[in-house]
Design an enzyme around this catalytic site. Structure first.
Site, mmCIF file in Angstrom:
data_model
loop_
_atom_site.group_PDB
_atom_site.id
_atom_site.type_symbol
_atom_site.label_atom_id
_atom_site.label_comp_id
_atom_site.label_asym_id
_atom_site.label_seq_id
_atom_site.Cartn_x
_atom_site.Cartn_y
_atom_site.Cartn_z
ATOM 1 N N LYS A 48 5.442 0.089 -4.738
ATOM 2 C CA LYS A 48 4.148 0.169 -5.422
ATOM 3 C C LYS A 48 3.750 1.625 -5.673
ATOM 4 O O LYS A 48 3.343 1.992 -6.771
ATOM 5 C CB LYS A 48 3.114 -0.520 -4.523
ATOM 6 C CG LYS A 48 1.784 -0.770 -5.121
ATOM 7 C CD LYS A 48 0.882 -1.490 -4.105
ATOM 8 C CE LYS A 48 1.512 -2.766 -3.582
ATOM 9 N NZ LYS A 48 0.625 -3.503 -2.678
ATOM 10 N N HIS B 52 10.788 9.020 2.058
ATOM 11 C CA HIS B 52 11.255 9.913 0.982
ATOM 12 C C HIS B 52 10.122 10.791 0.468
ATOM 13 O O HIS B 52 10.357 11.827 -0.127
ATOM 14 C CB HIS B 52 11.890 9.115 -0.170
ATOM 15 C CG HIS B 52 10.917 8.404 -1.040
ATOM 16 N ND1 HIS B 52 10.221 7.290 -0.627
ATOM 17 C CD2 HIS B 52 10.486 8.651 -2.304
ATOM 18 C CE1 HIS B 52 9.414 6.891 -1.606
ATOM 19 N NE2 HIS B 52 9.562 7.697 -2.631
ATOM 20 N N ARG B 53 8.891 10.328 0.692
ATOM 21 C CA ARG B 53 7.723 11.175 0.442
ATOM 22 C C ARG B 53 6.793 11.004 1.619
ATOM 23 O O ARG B 53 6.685 9.921 2.201
ATOM 24 C CB ARG B 53 7.001 10.737 -0.823
ATOM 25 C CG ARG B 53 7.749 11.080 -2.097
ATOM 26 C CD ARG B 53 6.807 10.936 -3.275
ATOM 27 N NE ARG B 53 7.512 10.959 -4.526
ATOM 28 C CZ ARG B 53 7.892 12.068 -5.158
ATOM 29 N NH1 ARG B 53 7.644 13.243 -4.634
ATOM 30 N NH2 ARG B 53 8.519 12.001 -6.304
ATOM 31 N N ASP C 32 3.184 6.300 -9.463
ATOM 32 C CA ASP C 32 3.315 7.749 -9.233
ATOM 33 C C ASP C 32 2.317 8.276 -8.208
ATOM 34 O O ASP C 32 1.681 9.321 -8.421
ATOM 35 C CB ASP C 32 3.159 8.525 -10.553
ATOM 36 C CG ASP C 32 4.364 8.328 -11.462
ATOM 37 O OD1 ASP C 32 5.467 8.122 -10.925
ATOM 38 O OD2 ASP C 32 4.203 8.352 -12.687
ATOM 39 N N LYS D 245 2.067 5.499 3.562
ATOM 40 C CA LYS D 245 0.744 4.936 3.254
ATOM 41 C C LYS D 245 0.812 3.428 3.210
ATOM 42 O O LYS D 245 1.748 2.860 2.653
ATOM 43 C CB LYS D 245 0.311 5.464 1.870
ATOM 44 C CG LYS D 245 -1.066 5.105 1.463
ATOM 45 C CD LYS D 245 -2.002 6.274 1.685
ATOM 46 C CE LYS D 245 -3.455 5.921 1.560
ATOM 47 N NZ LYS D 245 -3.972 5.020 2.578
ATOM 48 N N LYS E 145 2.955 -0.079 6.540
ATOM 49 C CA LYS E 145 1.964 -1.144 6.726
ATOM 50 C C LYS E 145 1.721 -1.326 8.212
ATOM 51 O O LYS E 145 2.606 -1.052 9.037
ATOM 52 C CB LYS E 145 2.481 -2.465 6.143
ATOM 53 C CG LYS E 145 1.388 -3.420 5.778
ATOM 54 C CD LYS E 145 0.750 -3.022 4.458
ATOM 55 C CE LYS E 145 -0.332 -3.951 4.002
ATOM 56 N NZ LYS E 145 -0.726 -3.668 2.620
HETATM 57 P P1 NAD Z 1 -9.641 -10.262 2.521
HETATM 58 O O1 NAD Z 1 -9.451 -10.571 3.956
HETATM 59 O O2 NAD Z 1 -10.793 -9.425 2.115
HETATM 60 O O3 NAD Z 1 -9.730 -11.615 1.659
HETATM 61 C C1 NAD Z 1 -8.758 -12.613 1.639
HETATM 62 C C2 NAD Z 1 -9.460 -13.941 1.393
HETATM 63 O O4 NAD Z 1 -8.479 -14.955 1.182
HETATM 64 C C3 NAD Z 1 -10.323 -14.372 2.583
HETATM 65 O O5 NAD Z 1 -11.630 -14.641 2.141
HETATM 66 C C4 NAD Z 1 -9.618 -15.642 3.097
HETATM 67 O O6 NAD Z 1 -10.502 -16.586 3.639
HETATM 68 C C5 NAD Z 1 -8.944 -16.146 1.823
HETATM 69 N N1 NAD Z 1 -7.815 -17.046 2.055
HETATM 70 C C6 NAD Z 1 -6.863 -16.997 3.022
HETATM 71 N N2 NAD Z 1 -5.996 -18.013 2.888
HETATM 72 C C7 NAD Z 1 -6.401 -18.732 1.809
HETATM 73 C C8 NAD Z 1 -5.909 -19.902 1.156
HETATM 74 N N3 NAD Z 1 -4.822 -20.530 1.577
HETATM 75 N N4 NAD Z 1 -6.581 -20.355 0.063
HETATM 76 C C9 NAD Z 1 -7.686 -19.731 -0.385
HETATM 77 N N5 NAD Z 1 -8.200 -18.617 0.196
HETATM 78 C C10 NAD Z 1 -7.559 -18.127 1.278
HETATM 79 O O7 NAD Z 1 -8.262 -9.613 2.055
HETATM 80 P P2 NAD Z 1 -8.010 -8.726 0.772
HETATM 81 O O8 NAD Z 1 -8.145 -7.312 1.173
HETATM 82 O O9 NAD Z 1 -8.779 -9.260 -0.363
HETATM 83 O O10 NAD Z 1 -6.454 -8.986 0.545
HETATM 84 C C11 NAD Z 1 -5.976 -10.118 -0.183
HETATM 85 C C12 NAD Z 1 -4.545 -9.858 -0.617
HETATM 86 O O11 NAD Z 1 -4.512 -8.668 -1.431
HETATM 87 C C13 NAD Z 1 -3.545 -9.594 0.510
HETATM 88 O O12 NAD Z 1 -2.288 -10.093 0.132
HETATM 89 C C14 NAD Z 1 -3.491 -8.081 0.592
HETATM 90 O O13 NAD Z 1 -2.292 -7.608 1.166
HETATM 91 C C15 NAD Z 1 -3.574 -7.746 -0.886
HETATM 92 N N6 NAD Z 1 -4.019 -6.380 -1.178
HETATM 93 C C16 NAD Z 1 -5.203 -5.906 -0.695
HETATM 94 C C17 NAD Z 1 -5.597 -4.613 -1.013
HETATM 95 C C18 NAD Z 1 -6.929 -4.039 -0.579
HETATM 96 O O14 NAD Z 1 -7.284 -2.956 -1.057
HETATM 97 N N7 NAD Z 1 -7.703 -4.712 0.257
HETATM 98 C C19 NAD Z 1 -4.767 -3.794 -1.796
HETATM 99 C C20 NAD Z 1 -3.571 -4.313 -2.287
HETATM 100 C C21 NAD Z 1 -3.209 -5.615 -1.969
#
Ligand code: NAD
Length: 476
Positions: free
Chosen positions: A99, A70-71, A104, A75, A111
């Site tokens: 999200k 839709h946009r 906005d 991303k 993904k």
């Molecule tokens: P990352 O890989 O940098 O870190 C995730 C950490 O979680 C790792 O150190 C891993 O060892 C640990 N982990 C995995 N399973 C675990 C468990 N059962 N118990 C404890 N620790 C555990 O990943 P991230 O970028 O920090 O992403 C983490 C979450 O945030 C994901 O759900 C991701 O989709 C979400 N997210 C990330 C971003 C981003 O900018 N990186 C943005 C929005 C949402």
């Protein structure tokens, strides 16, 4: 129709996202057919390709899902994990759509995922997988500044985004906007200051905002503000670490951190920077000086605390452990950490859940700023920083002339400051998180039947997406 307990427990990740969507739909003014269009994933691409791994050839399984067009562009991050499958990528792509709408950011949701363990893959193999994946997306027109713009996610970071942009830009060497094909890049490859820590910083801005309402805090038996609040964090990766680092600056106390290999506890508080150093040096967070090792890492989730921040993976708070969770606030830094079954239990207990589609939207917000920077080909603040400083200096001179008093050098230095890139990024991020929460909270307050913040956030988001379709005049 309400789901039975068993049906609720058996929902896959993408079905859980649809469940939350359906729960919110009655609170929107979106017509039935359009609801269906907003809910489904528009494009799903699965690809297998070979990679040379030492003396072997291995087949790699990879995905890119564009949930909503839709946009444009769409991303969403690229995840490297052995848990990656189509259902997971579909769920994460859908969450991206909602999200972006909440904060906005004018993108559709997408993904990507590659089924590998980054920890157990040699760097040169990781690089060839990332470059090949980028090339596979290019072949299908599923990457590009106006098409689909990936970013880091679980298991990926700046380095991988560098490989993506290098591959894309070298194959589009006459495209002046090629560097806007991906965000979360290293600064020296046209990234933006503040992107790496943006998601964690956004989580803390969100929490600070949520905790600023005295009446909401009173219901939880808490005072306002983050100062003195006890916090448990699951996952010390990009999001968890940056959340931890930033929340202590607000005076919160991190009493426990859980990682894959174990969990640690210290009632007096843990210093996240020291814990990370310890993990780097020893390969684990356990046996951290002054802290107690917990028997299982999942025990951390069940500790008595004010705020629990799951920042690892989906489905961590389930029907099984939810009855034992004692946190008053759960802030979903990870995507999908709470299953619908757990949410029902936690809602009944009066726990305040700050939903992922709002709580971790700081990452995509700053990704949007990076994309804008790449398209405008100029660093934020470059044109006006000095001009702002001169205006402020002139103002001080005027005040000095009118008052007959001279400002000290320190006073001048405190006041005279033009905004640089990091200042603008952080203030844009903070403003986004504040106003998005205000909108969600007001939307919830506007209809007493809306049961929780997640439902309010989903309904608000669906309405915003509906408005984009309505602007096309497709409704009778
Ligand atoms: P990352 O890989 O940098 O870190 C995730 C950490 O979680 C790792 O150190 C891993 O060892 C640990 N982990 C995995 N399973 C675990 C468990 N059962 N118990 C404890 N620790 C555990 O990943 P991230 O970028 O920090 O992403 C983490 C979450 O945030 C994901 O759900 C991701 O989709 C979400 N997210 C990330 C971003 C981003 O900018 N990186 C943005 C929005 C949402």
């Amino acid at each position: 129709m309400a789901l039975t307990k068993k049906e609720l427990a058996e929902l896959s990740f993408s079905q859980s996202v649809s469940y939350y969507f359906d729960k919110a739909a009655p609170f929107t003014d979106c017509p039935e057919g359009l609801l269906e269009q907003i809910k489904v994933c528009n494009s799903i691409y699965r690809v297998n390709f070979p990679v040379k791994w030492g003396k072997e050839v291995k087949v790699i399984e990879a995905y890119r899902v564009q949930h909503s067009h839709h946009r444009m562009p769409t991303k969403g991050g690229i995840r490297f994990s052995l848990h990656v499958d189509q259902d997971e990528v579909m769920a994460l792509a859908a969450l991206m759509t909602y999200k972006c709408a909440i904060v906005d950011v004018p993108f559709g949701g997408a993904k990507g995922g590659i089924k590998i363990s980054p920890r157990n893959t040699p760097v040169e193999v990781l690089e060839s997988i990332t470059r090949r994946y980028t090339y596979e997306l290019m072949k299908k027109n599923m990457i590009g500044p106006g098409l689909d713009v990936p970013a880091p996610d679980y298991g990926t970071g700046e380095r991988e985004m560098g490989w993506v942009v290098d591959t894309f830009a070298s194959m589009n060497n006459n495209d002046v906007d090629a560097y806007a094909c991906v965000t979360g890049k290293p600064i020296h490859l046209n990234g933006i200051k503040g992107r790496t820590e943006a998601t964690g910083r956004g989580v803390v801005y969100a929490l600070n905002q949520v905790c600023s309402y005295a009446d909401d805090m009173k219901k939880l038996g808490l005072t306002t503000g983050l100062e003195g609040k006890t916090v448990v964090i699951q996952g010390l990766g990009n999001v968890g670490y940056n959340t931890a680092k930033f929340i202590v600056k607000y005076g919160a106390k991190i009493i426990s951190i859980a990682e894959n290999e174990g969990a640690i506890f210290n009632a007096k508080g843990l210093d996240p920077e020291a814990v990370l150093e310890h993990r780097k040096a020893t390969g684990k967070i356990t046996d951290f000086p002054g802290a107690k090792n917990l028997k299982k890492n999942s025990e951390a989730l069940e500790l008595e605390c004010d705020i629990l921040i799951p920042a690892a993976l989906e489905k961590q708070l389930t029907g099984e452990n939810a009855p034992r969770i004692k946190a008053k606030i759960i802030c979903e830094a990870a995507n999908g950490p709470t299953t619908p079954e757990a949410e029902e239990i936690l809602n009944k207990k009066g726990v305040l859940i700050i939903p992922d589609i709002y709580a971790n939207a700081g990452g995509v917000t700053v990704s949007y700023f990076e994309w804008l920077k790449n398209l405008s080909h100029v660093r934020f603040g470059r044109m006006q920083k000095r001009f702002e400083e001169e205006t402020q200096e002139n103002m001080i001179k005027l005040i000095e002339d009118l008052s007959g008093k001279k400002a000290t050098r320190l006073q001048v230095e405190t006041v005279v400051r033009g905004a640089g890139e990091i200042d603008l990024v952080n203030s844009g991020l903070e403003d986004t998180m504040i106003s998005a929460y205000h909108d969600i909270r007001e939307f919830k307050r506007s209809n007493k039947k809306i049961p929780d913040l997640r439902t309010a956030a989903f309904a608000l988001s669906i309405n915003k997406i509906k408005n984009a379709y309505a602007a096309l005049g497709i409704f009778p």
